[in-house]
Design an enzyme around this catalytic site. Structure first.
Site, PDB file in Angstrom:
ATOM      1  CE  LYS A  32      37.199  40.157  29.482  1.00  0.00           C
ATOM      2  NZ  LYS A  32      37.185  38.910  30.295  1.00  0.00           N
ATOM      3  CG  ASN A  67      46.846  33.184  44.242  1.00  0.00           C
ATOM      4  OD1 ASN A  67      46.401  32.087  43.930  1.00  0.00           O
ATOM      5  ND2 ASN A  67      46.289  33.916  45.173  1.00  0.00           N
ATOM      6  N   GLY A 121      48.896  40.192  40.180  1.00  0.00           N
ATOM      7  CA  GLY A 121      48.300  41.230  39.351  1.00  0.00           C
ATOM      8  C   GLY A 121      47.269  40.749  38.367  1.00  0.00           C
ATOM      9  CG  ASP A 137      34.550  39.793  26.030  1.00  0.00           C
ATOM     10  OD1 ASP A 137      34.283  40.692  25.223  1.00  0.00           O
ATOM     11  OD2 ASP A 137      34.312  39.892  27.257  1.00  0.00           O
ATOM     12  CE  LYS A 181      42.274  29.232  44.309  1.00  0.00           C
ATOM     13  NZ  LYS A 181      43.652  29.737  44.147  1.00  0.00           N
ATOM     14  CE1 TYR A 212      39.957  27.361  37.715  1.00  0.00           C
ATOM     15  CE2 TYR A 212      41.014  27.853  39.812  1.00  0.00           C
ATOM     16  CZ  TYR A 212      41.046  27.812  38.430  1.00  0.00           C
ATOM     17  OH  TYR A 212      42.172  28.231  37.758  1.00  0.00           O
ATOM     18  CE  LYS A 216      42.723  24.753  34.816  1.00  0.00           C
ATOM     19  NZ  LYS A 216      42.700  25.020  33.344  1.00  0.00           N
TER      20      LYS A 216
END
Length: 339
Positions: free
Chosen positions: A43, A171, A174, A40, A131, A139, A143
């Site tokens: 970004k 997780n 933020g 990107d 996960k 997903y 992984k």
């Protein structure tokens, strides 16, 4: 450790990539080259405003996709260390667009493995997710496949001086698209959508994730999946910490979600060791045994049947601890709790 080396970060403009870049530039001012590899250009432009190559001459910004093997080979020329953070990670999007997820998370991982061999890279650390343990969504399954590709790559290195390792954690507090920034935004509406009142998740800060990767670079033998010992939180407590005066709307779990996350399953226990700060799931096929690994790394094997689950974790954050962490790492202006 990283001074006078060249490093590339795939997905380098993401939350982790930016935090990792900041830490490396602060701690290792004599790093030879630090390449931000992502697809990107916007970004990358935005990241250049924070980390300018003029101020940090070691920095390079390289537009490319892990799906493009030739571009990876070019980008990895002269690179010693690779941190693989590129992934498609939004669970509902992966369920709706399954092969797009497969092309990035699985085929992209294999492209990177092959490109690293072709360029005499010395060490690769790939980021995984809770996960990936007993996955119930694409997903997580993608992984898990990625993890297997990286750990198994050690079996075909021959005489090449290269190590592949994986870090798996929960997780990231933020990170873009995660529950805390989502609740902080939804607080403005006065309604916080709760998937399930009993849902729990592991929690790790960005800096803890960065420090774990740096620790892995220094300590990995190759083939391990490292798992941190971190606290859990209840999603309902996160909602209470962010919007104590908000209405809670129970909306049900999304496609592919679990009520609780695992990072080590009971089936993994026969290959898992305790390193103190971290666990390590050892490869099922390797040149070393679990006993040899424990002896060389001052580790202890976990008990048979051991599992590491966010719902049965011994360490849970309460509402006040969650609020303190949000104020410290995300939103210092989070209002006080209503008495």
């Amino acid at each position: 450790m990283l001074n006078n080396t060249s490093m590339l970060i795939t997905g380098g403009t993401g939350s982790f990539g930016q935090a990792f870049t900041r830490t490396v530039l602060e701690r290792y001012p004599h790093i030879k080259r630090l390449v931000i590899y992502s697809r990107d250009e916007l970004k990358q432009f935005e990241m250049e405003q924070i980390f300018s190559p003029q101020e940090h001459p070691s920095l390079r910004y390289f537009i490319g996709d892990v799906r493009d093997r030739d571009r990876l080979r070019r980008a990895l020329h002269g690179i010693d260390i690779v941190i693989h953070a590129a992934a498609l990670k939004q669970v509902p999007a992966a369920e709706y667009n399954p092969f797009e997820c497969i092309k990035t998370n699985i085929l992209g991982a294999q492209n990177l493995v092959e490109a690293c061999f072709d360029n005499d890279v010395k060490h690769v650390v790939a980021l995984s997710t809770d996960k990936a343990a007993a996955p119930v969504n694409l997903y997580g399954a993608s992984k898990l496949c990625s993890d297997k590709l990286f750990t198994a790559a050690n079996n075909i290195r021959g005489r090449q001086n290269i190590r592949f390792s994986v870090v798996r954690y929960g997780n990231v507090m933020g990170s873009r698209g995660s529950v805390i920034p989502f609740f902080l935004e939804k607080r403005k509406t006065g309604i916080l959508p709760i998937t399930d009142p009993g849902m729990t998740r592991f929690n790790i800060t960005l800096q803890e994730g960065v420090d774990m990767v740096l620790w892995t670079l220094e300590n990995a033998q190759g083939g391990e999946i490292f798992v941190p010992k971190i606290p859990s939180y209840r999603v309902i407590d996160v909602a209470q910490a962010i919007g104590p005066d908000c209405e809670h709307s129970i909306v049900g779990i999304r496609p592919g979600e679990k009520i609780h996350e695992e990072m080590i399953t009971s089936s993994d226990s026969y290959h898992t060791v305790d390193l103190g700060r971290y666990f390590a799931i050892l490869p099922m096929t390797s040149t070393y045994t679990r006993e040899q690994y424990c002896e060389n790394h001052d580790a202890q094997p976990v008990e048979a049947g051991f599992a590491y689950n966010s719902g049965t974790n011994d360490d849970f954050l309460d509402v006040e601890q969650i609020r303190a962490l949000i104020r410290m790492h995300i939103d210092p202006n989070l209002p006080d709790m209503i008495p």
